[in-house]
Design a protein around this motif. Sequence first.
Motif, short mmCIF file in Angstrom:
data_model
loop_
_atom_site.label_atom_id
_atom_site.label_comp_id
_atom_site.label_asym_id
_atom_site.label_seq_id
_atom_site.Cartn_x
_atom_site.Cartn_y
_atom_site.Cartn_z
N LYS A 25 -3.62 15.13 20.52
CA LYS A 25 -4.51 14.38 19.67
C LYS A 25 -4.61 15.03 18.42
O LYS A 25 -4.80 14.36 17.44
CB LYS A 25 -5.84 14.37 20.75
CG LYS A 25 -7.18 13.64 19.88
CD LYS A 25 -8.08 13.91 20.91
CE LYS A 25 -9.47 13.30 19.79
NZ LYS A 25 -10.86 13.46 20.77
N ILE A 26 -4.79 16.21 18.50
CA ILE A 26 -5.00 16.99 17.07
C ILE A 26 -3.95 16.99 16.19
O ILE A 26 -3.97 16.66 14.95
CB ILE A 26 -5.49 18.35 17.49
CG1 ILE A 26 -6.84 18.61 18.25
CG2 ILE A 26 -5.57 19.09 16.02
CD1 ILE A 26 -8.05 17.81 17.46
N LEU A 27 -2.60 17.34 16.89
CA LEU A 27 -1.54 17.33 16.10
C LEU A 27 -1.17 15.90 15.61
O LEU A 27 -0.67 15.64 14.30
CB LEU A 27 -0.28 17.49 17.10
CG LEU A 27 -0.49 19.26 17.30
CD1 LEU A 27 0.87 19.50 18.25
CD2 LEU A 27 -0.38 20.15 16.03
N ASN A 28 -1.55 14.84 16.25
CA ASN A 28 -1.41 13.49 15.86
C ASN A 28 -2.24 13.18 14.56
O ASN A 28 -1.86 12.57 13.51
CB ASN A 28 -1.71 12.21 16.74
CG ASN A 28 -0.52 12.09 17.67
OD1 ASN A 28 0.56 11.91 17.31
ND2 ASN A 28 -1.00 11.80 18.90
N ALA A 29 -3.41 13.95 14.64
CA ALA A 29 -4.31 13.58 13.19
C ALA A 29 -4.01 14.44 12.16
O ALA A 29 -3.93 13.91 11.18
CB ALA A 29 -5.78 14.22 13.75
N ALA A 84 -13.04 22.47 15.77
CA ALA A 84 -13.69 21.27 15.53
C ALA A 84 -13.25 20.78 14.18
O ALA A 84 -13.07 19.52 13.94
CB ALA A 84 -15.01 21.05 15.81
N ASP A 85 -13.23 21.45 13.21
CA ASP A 85 -13.19 20.99 11.58
C ASP A 85 -11.59 21.32 11.19
O ASP A 85 -11.60 21.26 9.72
CB ASP A 85 -14.23 21.57 11.16
CG ASP A 85 -13.88 23.39 10.79
OD1 ASP A 85 -13.15 23.86 11.73
OD2 ASP A 85 -14.54 23.68 9.91
N LEU A 86 -10.74 21.68 12.23
CA LEU A 86 -9.41 22.00 11.50
C LEU A 86 -8.85 20.78 10.40
O LEU A 86 -8.42 21.21 9.60
CB LEU A 86 -8.44 22.07 12.68
CG LEU A 86 -6.94 22.45 12.13
CD1 LEU A 86 -7.07 23.58 11.45
CD2 LEU A 86 -5.92 22.77 13.36
N VAL A 87 -8.90 19.63 11.18
CA VAL A 87 -8.32 18.49 10.41
C VAL A 87 -8.88 18.05 9.08
O VAL A 87 -8.33 17.99 8.12
CB VAL A 87 -8.25 17.22 11.36
CG1 VAL A 87 -7.57 16.05 10.56
CG2 VAL A 87 -7.46 17.57 12.73
N ASN A 118 -1.03 24.52 26.46
CA ASN A 118 -2.22 25.02 26.89
C ASN A 118 -3.26 24.00 27.68
O ASN A 118 -3.59 23.84 28.46
CB ASN A 118 -2.89 26.12 25.97
CG ASN A 118 -4.17 26.76 26.72
OD1 ASN A 118 -4.06 27.11 27.90
ND2 ASN A 118 -5.16 26.87 25.98
N ASN A 119 -3.23 22.95 26.43
CA ASN A 119 -4.12 21.89 26.71
C ASN A 119 -3.41 20.87 26.10
O ASN A 119 -3.70 20.22 25.15
CB ASN A 119 -5.38 21.94 26.39
CG ASN A 119 -6.23 20.70 26.76
OD1 ASN A 119 -5.73 19.69 27.11
ND2 ASN A 119 -7.64 20.97 26.69
#
Length: 584
Positions: free
Chosen positions: A465-469, A427-430, A458-459
């Motif tokens: 979404k995360i990679l865009n962030a 959850a806190d990666l970005v 995988n998902n």
Amino acid sequence: MIGIIATHYISSFIIKPIKELANDMSTTLQAIPDLLFELDINGKYIQIMTNKEELLIDARKNLLNKTVTEALPKEAAKIVIKALQEADIKGDSYGHEIVLPIEQQSFWFELSVAKKKPFNVTQKNFTGSRFIVLSRDITQRKKYEKEINELAHIDTLTGLANRYSLEIQLEQALLCAKRNHKKMAVMFIDMDKFKDINDTLGHNLGDSFLKETAKRISRCVRKSDITGRLGGDEFIVVLTDIKSNFNASYLANKILKKLSLPYEIDGHHIFSSCSIGISYYPGDGNNSEKLMKSADMAMYHAKTEGRNNFQFFSSLMTVDNERRIKLEAELHLAIETNQFELYYQPQISTTTQEICGAEALIRWNHPEQGLISPVDFISIAEESGLILPIGKWVIQQAFKQKSLWEKQGISGVKMSLNISAHQLHSADLVIFIQELFEKYQLQGFNIEIEVTESVAMNNPQYAIKILNAIRALGIDLAIDDFGTGYSSLAYLKRLPIQTLKIDREFIRDIETDANDAAISSATIALAHALDLKVVAEGVETLQQQQFLKNENCDILQGYLYGKPMSNKDFIQFHHDFKHREWQD
């Protein structure tokens, strides 16, 4: 007199500019490299504008005033009509693809449809909806896609099913067994001391050895069985619809005998053997993951029993589990006592011949075992959840080192680092990455984050979404080990990536294996078509380097330039780089 003047005025100042504009528009339309049509809602050809008549399914004069239903194959016509109807409602339609037979060849086209408005509300002969249809020839792209898609199912070295294909086929076999109340078995086959063969006789001979091994295994099994290669020297056989344990025992003995026969390869007389683990459905697991894991544990037990034998899975097999538990405890201590270190492998630009990047790779300085490769502990770290603190340590150290390099005058070297599936879903990666950016005052273009295909796929929705962030921070993104995972081209073009990394599996034999050469060429061409850079991993020879340069691969990485090295050694390597003899 007034009439003459008016006529002259209209001719000079109205009709002539309109004709010039029309001619200019016609010239512009002819310059478009795609097919351009005007159709009505029924698919009737009103206008055809193209200078590539060879791509028309019929002569222009024959098509005009015909409908697509009359001119095109049935399936293609249905797709065109669907696109027109969609554009009639929404105003436009994109992405529909059709295949047409032209001069005894199949050509693929991608359609872009826009609803046309009349020139003015009183325009005559404009009844019903009209549409401008742009038809782009994507035949070459489809060829590349087909070649790349094959990577998702076939092990290019042996021709057997690869890991991804095995997983799908095993799931299907398991569903069939459950439905019909049948028994089945999974055999995990590992060649004994293959590493010694590889290290002493070289990778090329090692690959020939694996090819021959695959052939021998294939000759032993039934047509209804599933055979594949997981990677390295590990093979899987799935026995479908068996009556008893005897069926698996018989096959295991047969394989043991075949693989213990001497190998004659390139003048070398090689003796080898294998260890086999066997698990059963339903007794040893009711899903593919459990069956594979049980067979794997049984195989390790066969190793401990002296190799060249087979073992059935038993719940009493705890040797491997104990070892893993011990290693997990030591991993906890390694985090607390800072036993990890980052090594760096240089990346070389084929355009500038300069070091353009460095991939950060973790090593474990074990107090008793010395330097341990991540291959031996990352899987345990992922299973135990320790991958998250270890992953954060890697990101922080890489960012910190990049900042230090800049201060030491080592600029223009992009720092690349991998993140795991667990990290991507953290959850806190970005936020963590953003805080490090501010702390070390880095620019996004100085950092590249790599994820493997399997992690991204995988998902995929969540990954996008995360990679865009992450991309929004200015960081470049790369797909690592491309071609060895799930290879979903539909999602690949949606990922906000800038780079594809071709796995070393496809680089190793490009000098001698036409398939590997073709796959590498197709991957580079496809990546460039998607406006992506390409990094080739595992470059070890000058011949591989030259091949990849000729194919316009952007960046090269491998032992030809340097093994992963400590920070101290990398700084020295960077200093001495211009004097390297292998450079052109």
